[in-house]
Design a protein around this motif. Structure first.
Motif, PDB file in Angstrom:
ATOM      1  N   ALA A 126       0.188   1.488  -5.608  1.00 47.44           N
ATOM      2  CA  ALA A 126       0.916   0.523  -4.786  1.00 47.44           C
ATOM      3  C   ALA A 126       2.400   0.629  -5.094  1.00 47.44           C
ATOM      4  O   ALA A 126       2.812   1.152  -6.133  1.00 47.44           O
ATOM      5  N   ARG A 175      -4.737   5.161  -4.540  1.00 45.62           N
ATOM      6  CA  ARG A 175      -5.023   3.740  -4.640  1.00 45.62           C
ATOM      7  C   ARG A 175      -3.927   2.989  -5.363  1.00 45.62           C
ATOM      8  O   ARG A 175      -4.127   1.870  -5.817  1.00 45.62           O
ATOM      9  N   ASN A 201       0.832  -1.198   0.000  1.00 46.00           N
ATOM     10  CA  ASN A 201       0.000   0.000   0.000  1.00 46.00           C
ATOM     11  C   ASN A 201       0.863   1.243   0.000  1.00 46.00           C
ATOM     12  O   ASN A 201       1.925   1.292   0.622  1.00 46.00           O
ATOM     13  N   SER A 204      -9.356  -4.855   7.625  1.00 43.61           N
ATOM     14  CA  SER A 204      -8.640  -4.919   6.354  1.00 43.61           C
ATOM     15  C   SER A 204      -9.369  -5.879   5.428  1.00 43.61           C
ATOM     16  O   SER A 204      -9.966  -6.856   5.880  1.00 43.61           O
ATOM     17  N   ARG A 255      -4.162  -6.364  -0.230  1.00 40.37           N
ATOM     18  CA  ARG A 255      -4.874  -6.146   1.031  1.00 40.37           C
ATOM     19  C   ARG A 255      -4.748  -4.689   1.431  1.00 40.37           C
ATOM     20  O   ARG A 255      -3.648  -4.127   1.440  1.00 40.37           O
ATOM     21  N   ARG A 256      -5.882  -4.080   1.751  1.00 42.73           N
ATOM     22  CA  ARG A 256      -5.895  -2.684   2.169  1.00 42.73           C
ATOM     23  C   ARG A 256      -6.602  -2.562   3.505  1.00 42.73           C
ATOM     24  O   ARG A 256      -7.587  -3.252   3.760  1.00 42.73           O
ATOM     25  N   LYS A 257      -6.088  -1.666   4.333  1.00 44.59           N
ATOM     26  CA  LYS A 257      -6.642  -1.458   5.666  1.00 44.59           C
ATOM     27  C   LYS A 257      -7.585  -0.279   5.650  1.00 44.59           C
ATOM     28  O   LYS A 257      -7.349   0.724   4.982  1.00 44.59           O
ATOM     29  N   SER A 258      -8.664  -0.393   6.416  1.00 46.49           N
ATOM     30  CA  SER A 258      -9.625   0.683   6.610  1.00 46.49           C
ATOM     31  C   SER A 258      -9.980   0.714   8.089  1.00 46.49           C
ATOM     32  O   SER A 258     -10.845  -0.032   8.553  1.00 46.49           O
TER      33      SER A 258
END
Length: 419
Positions: A161, A159, A154, A373, A366-369
């Motif tokens: 990478a 958005r 990330n 994630s 994989r993205r964290k929010s």
């Protein structure tokens, strides 16, 4: 030689990334100044506060170096920044529980200011160093593939990478900040040397480039297959075809087949075949009322998103400074802004993305929010004979590579899609 469209794409990515970093740093400075500038003036500790801010900036530089070093080695480095933030929080708790003087406790604020504001300013400085190269179109170039076994990391903003890209000529491995690319193809990448900001295009396997950047076709060696050695001994055992072997013959009956249309004109005129629908290849007018309406929806979505962060910041700092529970009322203004932002964005994409196609998953990210994630698919598809690789906003499993996805893309900008 790079095209004007590639320079334009890199310039858009440059502006979006740079202003994102600057915005985060400016917001951090404004928030910290709102909290503590009065105390700093009244207590007369300006020198101590400046020293604490520089210590925080040094910690940000150390965190940045450690994170990038791990990324360049192909290891996970996203946990470094949260680890530093947790360390600062633990330091704050230690100051409070130890009963130290208030002046020492207040030094925590400029320390955090130096770290939180300095962290995005470090990559912003790298981008500013590349401003001249981007303005003059003097871009660096590499040809190759994603390094084997590399996973996407990330970025701090946007958005995109971080990917490890291996140049097939120099065997040098670069850490690029770019949009998604597929591990199945070779790419010609144009990048900025200091920040690693990059854009790429798919190139065939039979194309290479001369020192001036001109494409040259090369012959691709076909795999040599060994032919079996047929000798006289290999035919020693032969099938014994005798007259008796043909005594029983299968009963082949010719199946009736439908006559073609030119031999049966009556049936053709009564029930003519329907023509297959052709794909609409015409380009929409960018100045049409529909596209203008989509642009307005996009602007409204961005405004709602900005207001969400504004309300959040005012609520957070208002509760800390005034200790008034009435500031929590701003929470009820944040919820509509979040909902409206998603609604307007969905309407924009529905108007813009009208071409339907299918793509297959080539990778996942994989993205964290917040505390959660999710994993999202990286999908490859073709539009107008050009291969595009995008990230879909639908969750998937780790084993989604190879799955087929139906999506809609914008004919004027195929990198904008909706699932």
């Amino acid at each position: 030689m790079h095209s004007e469209s590639q320079v334009r794409s890199l310039r858009r990515l440059y502006n979006r990334t740079l202003w994102s970093y600057i915005g985060i740093a400016a917001l951090s400075v404004a928030a910290t100044a709102f909290l503590v500038v009065g105390n700093m003036i009244n207590n007369g500790q300006a020198l101590h506060w400046v020293v604490a801010a520089w210590v925080g900036l040094a910690l940000a530089a150390v965190e940045y170096i450690i994170e990038r070093t791990l990324y360049r080695k192909g290891k996970k480095g996203a946990f470094i920044l949260p680890a530093f933030m947790m360390g600062l929080l633990a330091l704050y708790v230690l100051f409070m529980k130890s009963g130290l003087i208030d002046g020492l406790l207040l030094l925590f604020y400029p320390l955090v200011l130096g770290f939180v504001a300095g962290r995005p300013l470090i990559p912003a400085i790298s981008l500013l160093r590349d401003a001249g190269a981007l303005r003059d179109g003097d871009l660096s170039e590499a040809v190759g593939r994603i390094k084997a076994g590399t996973h996407r990391k990330n970025t701090e903003s946007g958005r995109g990478a971080y990917v490890l890209f291996e140049d097939e000529l120099t065997r040098e491995v670069h850490l690029f900040h770019m949009g998604h690319i597929s591990p199945l193809h070779r790419y010609r990448v144009f990048y900025l040397p200091h920040s690693g900001l990059a854009v790429g295009e798919v190139i065939p396997d039979n194309v290479t480039f001369d020192p001036f950047g001109n494409p040259i076709e090369r012959e691709v060696e076909e795999p040599i297959t060994e032919k079996p050695d047929y000798s006289e001994e290999s035919y020693a055992e032969k099938a014994d075809y005798t007259e008796e072997s043909y005594t029983v013959k299968p009963d082949y009956k010719e199946e009736p087949t439908e006559k073609p249309w030119y031999q049966n004109p009556e049936a053709f005129s009564a029930n003519p075949p329907k023509p297959e629908p052709r794909e609409d290849t015409s380009m929409p007018d960018p100045n049409s009322p529909e596209r203008i309406r989509a642009a307005n929806f996009g602007k409204a979505s961005k405004i709602c998103k900005v207001l969400t962060f504004v309300f959040m910041g005012v609520m957070f700092f208002g509760v800390i400074t005034t200790q008034s529970p009435s500031m929590m009322a701003l929470f009820f203004l944040m919820i509509p802004m979040i909902i409206l932002s998603e609604v307007f964005k969905s309407k924009e994409l529905k108007i813009r993305c009208t071409r339907r196609t299918t793509g297959f998953c080539v990778d996942t990210v994989r993205r964290k929010s917040g505390k959660h994630s999710h994993r999202y698919p990286i999908v490859e598809f073709e539009a107008g004979g050009v291969t595009h690789t995008v990230e879909l906003s639908v969750s998937c499993s780790r084993d989604a590579v190879g799955d087929i996805y139906t999506l809609y893309y914008d004919p004027l900008d195929p990198d904008v899609v909706r699932p």
